[in-house]
Write an enzyme that holds these catalytic residues in place. Structure first.
Site, PDB file in Angstrom:
ATOM      1  N   ARG A  34      10.512   2.992 -10.183  1.00 13.55           N
ATOM      2  CA  ARG A  34      10.655   3.664  -8.888  1.00 13.55           C
ATOM      3  C   ARG A  34      11.363   4.979  -9.135  1.00 13.55           C
ATOM      4  O   ARG A  34      12.197   5.077 -10.038  1.00 13.55           O
ATOM      5  CB  ARG A  34      11.519   2.823  -7.930  1.00 13.55           C
ATOM      6  CG  ARG A  34      10.813   1.590  -7.439  1.00 13.55           C
ATOM      7  CD  ARG A  34      11.732   0.739  -6.568  1.00 13.55           C
ATOM      8  NE  ARG A  34      11.138  -0.575  -6.406  1.00 13.55           N
ATOM      9  CZ  ARG A  34      10.362  -0.943  -5.388  1.00 13.55           C
ATOM     10  NH1 ARG A  34      10.157  -0.103  -4.386  1.00 13.55           N
ATOM     11  NH2 ARG A  34       9.838  -2.143  -5.329  1.00 13.55           N
ATOM     12  N   ARG A  63       7.237   2.794  -2.408  1.00 14.21           N
ATOM     13  CA  ARG A  63       6.291   2.968  -3.521  1.00 14.21           C
ATOM     14  C   ARG A  63       6.920   2.682  -4.888  1.00 14.21           C
ATOM     15  O   ARG A  63       8.099   2.887  -5.114  1.00 14.21           O
ATOM     16  CB  ARG A  63       5.697   4.374  -3.498  1.00 14.21           C
ATOM     17  CG  ARG A  63       6.655   5.432  -3.936  1.00 14.21           C
ATOM     18  CD  ARG A  63       5.987   6.791  -3.960  1.00 14.21           C
ATOM     19  NE  ARG A  63       6.997   7.822  -3.960  1.00 14.21           N
ATOM     20  CZ  ARG A  63       6.741   9.115  -3.908  1.00 14.21           C
ATOM     21  NH1 ARG A  63       5.513   9.542  -3.817  1.00 14.21           N
ATOM     22  NH2 ARG A  63       7.712   9.978  -3.923  1.00 14.21           N
ATOM     23  N   LYS A  75       0.493  15.091  -1.295  1.00 12.48           N
ATOM     24  CA  LYS A  75       0.168  16.256  -2.137  1.00 12.48           C
ATOM     25  C   LYS A  75      -0.263  15.800  -3.546  1.00 12.48           C
ATOM     26  O   LYS A  75      -1.296  16.228  -4.056  1.00 12.48           O
ATOM     27  CB  LYS A  75       1.385  17.200  -2.253  1.00 12.48           C
ATOM     28  CG  LYS A  75       1.939  17.663  -0.914  1.00 12.48           C
ATOM     29  CD  LYS A  75       3.147  18.577  -1.082  1.00 12.48           C
ATOM     30  CE  LYS A  75       4.357  17.932  -1.697  1.00 12.48           C
ATOM     31  NZ  LYS A  75       5.056  16.940  -0.850  1.00 12.48           N
ATOM     32  N   ARG A 120       8.322  26.382  -2.370  1.00 12.82           N
ATOM     33  CA  ARG A 120       9.091  25.608  -1.401  1.00 12.82           C
ATOM     34  C   ARG A 120      10.128  26.448  -0.667  1.00 12.82           C
ATOM     35  O   ARG A 120      10.846  25.922   0.185  1.00 12.82           O
ATOM     36  CB  ARG A 120       9.846  24.504  -2.142  1.00 12.82           C
ATOM     37  CG  ARG A 120       9.181  23.157  -2.120  1.00 12.82           C
ATOM     38  CD  ARG A 120       9.965  22.256  -3.043  1.00 12.82           C
ATOM     39  NE  ARG A 120       9.985  20.901  -2.619  1.00 12.82           N
ATOM     40  CZ  ARG A 120       9.230  19.934  -3.162  1.00 12.82           C
ATOM     41  NH1 ARG A 120       8.365  20.215  -4.106  1.00 12.82           N
ATOM     42  NH2 ARG A 120       9.362  18.712  -2.746  1.00 12.82           N
ATOM     43  N   ARG A 141      15.446  15.179   1.752  1.00 16.84           N
ATOM     44  CA  ARG A 141      14.276  15.945   1.291  1.00 16.84           C
ATOM     45  C   ARG A 141      13.483  16.472   2.490  1.00 16.84           C
ATOM     46  O   ARG A 141      12.971  17.594   2.465  1.00 16.84           O
ATOM     47  CB  ARG A 141      13.395  15.071   0.384  1.00 16.84           C
ATOM     48  CG  ARG A 141      14.006  14.872  -1.002  1.00 16.84           C
ATOM     49  CD  ARG A 141      13.495  13.631  -1.711  1.00 16.84           C
ATOM     50  NE  ARG A 141      12.075  13.589  -1.931  1.00 16.84           N
ATOM     51  CZ  ARG A 141      11.414  12.475  -2.273  1.00 16.84           C
ATOM     52  NH1 ARG A 141      12.052  11.331  -2.429  1.00 16.84           N
ATOM     53  NH2 ARG A 141      10.120  12.513  -2.466  1.00 16.84           N
TER      54      ARG A 141
HETATM   55  P1  AP5 Z   1       2.195  11.291  -2.750  1.00 18.59           P
HETATM   56  O1  AP5 Z   1       0.819  11.735  -3.039  1.00 18.59           O
HETATM   57  O2  AP5 Z   1       3.100  10.958  -3.887  1.00 18.59           O
HETATM   58  O3  AP5 Z   1       2.914  12.324  -1.786  1.00 18.59           O
HETATM   59  P2  AP5 Z   1       3.629  13.680  -2.158  1.00 18.59           P
HETATM   60  O4  AP5 Z   1       3.422  14.583  -0.997  1.00 18.59           O
HETATM   61  O5  AP5 Z   1       3.189  14.167  -3.503  1.00 18.59           O
HETATM   62  O6  AP5 Z   1       5.107  13.127  -2.174  1.00 18.59           O
HETATM   63  P3  AP5 Z   1       6.319  13.364  -3.154  1.00 18.59           P
HETATM   64  O7  AP5 Z   1       7.346  12.360  -2.780  1.00 18.59           O
HETATM   65  O8  AP5 Z   1       5.909  13.408  -4.580  1.00 18.59           O
HETATM   66  O9  AP5 Z   1       6.721  14.784  -2.663  1.00 18.59           O
HETATM   67  P4  AP5 Z   1       8.007  15.566  -2.800  1.00 18.59           P
HETATM   68  O10 AP5 Z   1       7.559  16.885  -2.355  1.00 18.59           O
HETATM   69  O11 AP5 Z   1       9.203  15.023  -2.120  1.00 18.59           O
HETATM   70  O12 AP5 Z   1       8.361  15.353  -4.347  1.00 18.59           O
HETATM   71  P5  AP5 Z   1       8.270  16.301  -5.606  1.00 18.59           P
HETATM   72  O13 AP5 Z   1       8.000  15.455  -6.767  1.00 18.59           O
HETATM   73  O14 AP5 Z   1       7.411  17.477  -5.346  1.00 18.59           O
HETATM   74  O15 AP5 Z   1       2.085  10.026  -1.755  1.00 18.59           O
HETATM   75  C1  AP5 Z   1       3.237   9.303  -1.354  1.00 18.59           C
HETATM   76  C2  AP5 Z   1       2.856   7.818  -1.143  1.00 18.59           C
HETATM   77  O16 AP5 Z   1       1.965   7.725  -0.035  1.00 18.59           O
HETATM   78  C3  AP5 Z   1       2.110   7.197  -2.339  1.00 18.59           C
HETATM   79  O17 AP5 Z   1       2.520   5.871  -2.442  1.00 18.59           O
HETATM   80  C4  AP5 Z   1       0.631   7.308  -1.939  1.00 18.59           C
HETATM   81  O18 AP5 Z   1      -0.147   6.282  -2.500  1.00 18.59           O
HETATM   82  C5  AP5 Z   1       0.706   7.163  -0.419  1.00 18.59           C
HETATM   83  N1  AP5 Z   1      -0.311   7.951   0.273  1.00 18.59           N
HETATM   84  C6  AP5 Z   1      -0.724   9.209  -0.020  1.00 18.59           C
HETATM   85  N2  AP5 Z   1      -1.648   9.619   0.869  1.00 18.59           N
HETATM   86  C7  AP5 Z   1      -1.818   8.585   1.751  1.00 18.59           C
HETATM   87  C8  AP5 Z   1      -2.633   8.393   2.902  1.00 18.59           C
HETATM   88  N3  AP5 Z   1      -3.483   9.361   3.339  1.00 18.59           N
HETATM   89  N4  AP5 Z   1      -2.535   7.205   3.552  1.00 18.59           N
HETATM   90  C9  AP5 Z   1      -1.684   6.238   3.128  1.00 18.59           C
HETATM   91  N5  AP5 Z   1      -0.884   6.356   2.039  1.00 18.59           N
HETATM   92  C10 AP5 Z   1      -0.954   7.519   1.368  1.00 18.59           C
HETATM   93  O19 AP5 Z   1       9.771  16.856  -5.666  1.00 18.59           O
HETATM   94  C11 AP5 Z   1      10.858  16.013  -6.010  1.00 18.59           C
HETATM   95  C12 AP5 Z   1      12.121  16.840  -6.118  1.00 18.59           C
HETATM   96  O20 AP5 Z   1      11.978  17.814  -7.174  1.00 18.59           O
HETATM   97  C13 AP5 Z   1      12.501  17.672  -4.884  1.00 18.59           C
HETATM   98  O21 AP5 Z   1      13.221  16.915  -3.928  1.00 18.59           O
HETATM   99  C14 AP5 Z   1      13.359  18.774  -5.524  1.00 18.59           C
HETATM  100  O22 AP5 Z   1      14.647  18.301  -5.850  1.00 18.59           O
HETATM  101  C15 AP5 Z   1      12.618  19.051  -6.829  1.00 18.59           C
HETATM  102  N6  AP5 Z   1      11.571  20.085  -6.681  1.00 18.59           N
HETATM  103  C16 AP5 Z   1      10.229  19.920  -6.838  1.00 18.59           C
HETATM  104  N7  AP5 Z   1       9.576  21.065  -6.641  1.00 18.59           N
HETATM  105  C17 AP5 Z   1      10.512  22.000  -6.369  1.00 18.59           C
HETATM  106  C18 AP5 Z   1      10.454  23.383  -6.058  1.00 18.59           C
HETATM  107  N8  AP5 Z   1       9.284  24.046  -5.967  1.00 18.59           N
HETATM  108  N9  AP5 Z   1      11.620  24.023  -5.814  1.00 18.59           N
HETATM  109  C19 AP5 Z   1      12.812  23.394  -5.894  1.00 18.59           C
HETATM  110  N10 AP5 Z   1      12.933  22.077  -6.174  1.00 18.59           N
HETATM  111  C20 AP5 Z   1      11.800  21.383  -6.413  1.00 18.59           C
END
Ligand code: AP5
Length: 216
Positions: free
Chosen positions: A160, A127, A13, A88, A172
């Protein structure tokens, strides 16, 4: 154009949202990034947010929806918003409808990234990023050319995410399955969900998303 990027942790994402910002000048609204800023503050809220995130659980609906509302109020002349990691839960999906309507906007597409969850554990647990320029690396797939030195900016500090341990990533994913995946039918009923193969290369995922946007 306003779109939601939906998918479990590591689905890509953030990666795709960054590219859409580069290509189209859209506004990226990542609740994960907003919460990471909030947790830096030495306040009650910052500490509460940090403890929920480190456990891999979801922060309360009211907090994240208020953040999104505030950011949309401040959108300036951006052509559209990319919701990355929001909504979410069902409550957040309903809150987003109200927020968009308050700001005179509508949702055009929900793009679901279809992925293999086991591959995501590998993506996320390996990562790390340059602390200075944000360039992304991976223990198994993309190490810096010179060990310990960022290829892009030459500096030597990396970080990290504390929630990228295997145990937390699995929590998660469970949260995603239990609370986030069930919101898809809301958007399916409106006929606005497009499904994209998130296991393709980053470039091919971008091409598939661009096709969806070009179709209007
Ligand atoms: P990346 O692009 O970072 O993936 P992502 O889907 O953004 O993953 P996140 O880990 O950031 O998602 P998340 O939803 O768990 O975390 P968030 O910060 O939203 O890619 C991941 C890796 O893969 C990278 O190394 C990239 O290079 C690689 N990659 C990407 N595409 C690829 C491909 N096609 N092929 C190969 N490699 C690839 O949330 C974190 C925390 O915040 C949550 O757990 C929660 O506690 C809180 N939170 C956030 N939003 C909310 C909400 N709306 N409500 C409540 N709590 C929330």
């Amino acid at each position: 154009m306003n779109i939601i990027l939906l998918g479990p942790p590591g689905a890509g994402k953030g990666t795709q949202a960054n590219l859409l910002v580069e290509h189209h000048g859209m506004l990226q609204l990542s609740t994960g990034d907003m919460l990471r800023e909030t947790r830096k503050a030495d306040t009650d809220l910052g500490r509460r947010v940090a403890s929920v995130m480190d456990a891999g659980e979801l922060v309360s609906d009211d907090i994240v929806s208020a953040m999104i509302d505030a950011k949309l109020s401040d959108m300036g002349d951006k052509v559209g918003a990319i919701f990355d990691g929001y909504p979410r839960t069902e409550a957040q999906a309903h809150a987003l409808d109200e927020i968009l309507s308050k700001h005179g906007r509508k949702l055009d597409h929900v793009i679901e990234l279809l992925v293999d969850e086991e591959a995501l554990v590998d993506r996320v647990t390996g990562r790390f990023t340059c602390e200075n320029c944000g360039e992304g690396y991976h223990d198994r797939h993309k190490m810096p050319t010179v060990e310990g030195v960022c290829d892009k900016c030459g500096l030597t500090a990396f970080k990290r995410r504390p929630d990228d341990t295997e145990e937390t990533v699995r929590t998660r994913m469970n949260e995603y399955r239990a609370k986030t995946a069930p919101i898809l039918p809301i958007y399916d009923a409106r006929g606005i969900v497009q499904r994209v193969d998130g296991m393709a290369t980053i470039d091919n995922v971008t091409t598939a998303i661009e096709k969806v946007l070009a179709a209007g």
